[in-house]
Design an enzyme around this catalytic site. Structure first.
Site, PDB file in Angstrom:
ATOM      1  N   GLY A 124       0.962  -1.091  -0.491  1.00 39.21           N
ATOM      2  CA  GLY A 124      -0.118   0.308   0.260  1.00 39.21           C
ATOM      3  C   GLY A 124       0.823   1.234  -0.159  1.00 39.21           C
ATOM      4  O   GLY A 124       1.373   1.369   1.006  1.00 39.21           O
ATOM      5  N   GLU A 363       1.627   1.237 -10.885  1.00 35.76           N
ATOM      6  CA  GLU A 363       2.814   1.218 -10.591  1.00 35.76           C
ATOM      7  C   GLU A 363       3.674   2.397 -11.464  1.00 35.76           C
ATOM      8  O   GLU A 363       4.717   2.636 -12.208  1.00 35.76           O
ATOM      9  CB  GLU A 363       3.538   0.193 -10.792  1.00 35.76           C
ATOM     10  CG  GLU A 363       3.037  -1.126  -9.750  1.00 35.76           C
ATOM     11  CD  GLU A 363       3.474  -2.085  -9.866  1.00 35.76           C
ATOM     12  OE1 GLU A 363       4.907  -2.409  -9.545  1.00 35.76           O
ATOM     13  OE2 GLU A 363       3.645  -3.022  -9.413  1.00 35.76           O
TER      14      GLU A 363
END
Length: 380
Positions: A124, A363
């Site tokens: 996270g 990402e």
């Protein structure tokens, strides 16, 4: 650089391919429609060593390098991007963070169960108001005796509901300070640690994405990864490897789209001949094949540097940027080649098309990759 498959890669590719055909393909649309996260599939992949590809054998992993890792992700994603994404997130983010920055006690405690998928891992960083601007995060950890007390929430977290272990990066200092964040390991069942809203997504629907919520969640100090203030630098290094993961995922989805389109072009007849005979279709497939080849070489170049312990921030960003954009373009052309059938769920390219877009976002968006690349090339 020799990027020909080694014997190990060939064996791994065949194993992953066989598994995907037998255990994933029959149910992938069912999972997609229902947004089911098929935990049992990941347990089976764990038994085969594909959930701890990079973890050394001493911690129960397969002990392979990044070329083998790319092979696993690519072969699975050729069949289903959702499963490929979850395998990538588990390996490179949660497991990868503990492997890279955990102390020996933490590695021995967590890696064996993660490497075998006895435990599913989550990671996270992202929050509701801080996507690319991670330094502005609001989730905090406040020291209290032998504990840290966490409050806040993370969103867009893979495996937030089903994950057994999460690595979370939270603020321990001032906003905007690159050394004002720290990383902690949080176990499922810890009081004050829950999951929240599950996202209803366009694609990657069998890869679970939801919130992580912290409400006066007390974490023992021994769950701190590295030192206080190391969280952000650690995350950036984890994401360097993570970009190789998304490049490999993109490569797999692109290959799956291309192979489906090529097969269809040879089988579909119009005007008395296969549509593959028409230059318009043949040239599309030529462009797709060329772009996939370029993506694959860039991805393995970054992997080669990662295996050698070289700095590869720029190279991994280039691989991720190129492969993800190619993935979307190839999936788009595959739908076009299928025509009206490509827009239906009876054929695989509709799902590849929906799944592909996440690769340019997750990402680090394509725009962030270009920022990383441009900063590097202007250093000299």
């Amino acid at each position: 650089m020799d990027f020909n498959y080694t014997e190990n890669q060939s064996l791994i590719a065949q194993m992953a391919r066989d598994f995907a055909e037998k255990h994933i393909r029959p149910d992938l649309m069912k999972w997609d429609e229902s947004q089911e996260f098929p935990v049992h599939i990941f347990k089976q992949l764990g038994e085969l060593g594909m959930m701890g590809v990079l973890v050394p054998t001493e911690y129960g992993g397969s002990g392979f390098g990044y070329h083998e890792y790319i092979t696993v992700i690519t072969e699975i994603a050729k069949v289903c991007g959702s499963i490929g994404l979850s395998v990538a997130a588990h390996n490179s983010l949660c497991t990868g963070h503990i492997l890279a920055f955990g102390n020996e006690e933490q590695k021995k405690k967590y890696l064996p169960k993660l490497a075998t998928a006895e435990h599913i891992g989550a990671w996270g960083l992202t929050e509701h108001n801080t996507g690319s601007d991670a330094g502005g995060m609001n989730t905090t950890a406040v020291e209290d005796g032998d504990f840290y007390v966490l409050n806040g929430a993370k969103n867009f977290i893979t495996h937030a509901v089903s994950g057994d272990v999460a690595v979370v990066i939270v603020r321990t200092g001032e906003k905007g300070d690159s050394h004002g964040m720290s990383a902690f390991i949080v176990e499922k069942g810890t009081p004050g640690f829950t999951s929240g809203k599950k996202e209803d997504k366009m694609g990657m629907r069998a890869s679970e994405t939801a919130e992580l919520i912290f409400s006066d969640c007390r974490i023992p100090k021994e769950n701190l990864l590295g030192k206080v203030g190391d969280g952000f630098p650690q995350s950036m290094k984890v994401l360097d490897g993570g970009r190789i993961s998304i490049a490999a995922l993109s490569l797999g989805i692109a290959k799956g789209s291309y192979l489906a389109a090529k097969k269809y072009a040879k089988e579909r007849h119009q005007f008395g001949q296969a549509i593959s005979n028409f230059q318009a279709i043949a040239f599309k497939l030529s462009d797709m094949a060329t772009d996939i080849e370029a993506s694959e070489l860039l991805t393995h170049q970054a992997a080669d540097m990662k295996n050698k312990g070289l700095k590869m921030t720029k190279e991994s960003a280039i691989a991720k940027y190129k492969a993800s954009e190619v993935c979307v373009a190839v999936a788009n052309e595959a739908v076009q080649i299928f025509g009206g059938y490509g827009y239906t769920k009876e054929f695989p390219v509709e799902k590849f098309y929906r799944d592909s877009k996440l690769c340019t976002i997750g990402e680090g968006t394509s725009e962030i990759q270009k920022l990383v690349i441009s900063r590097d090339i202007f250093k000299s």
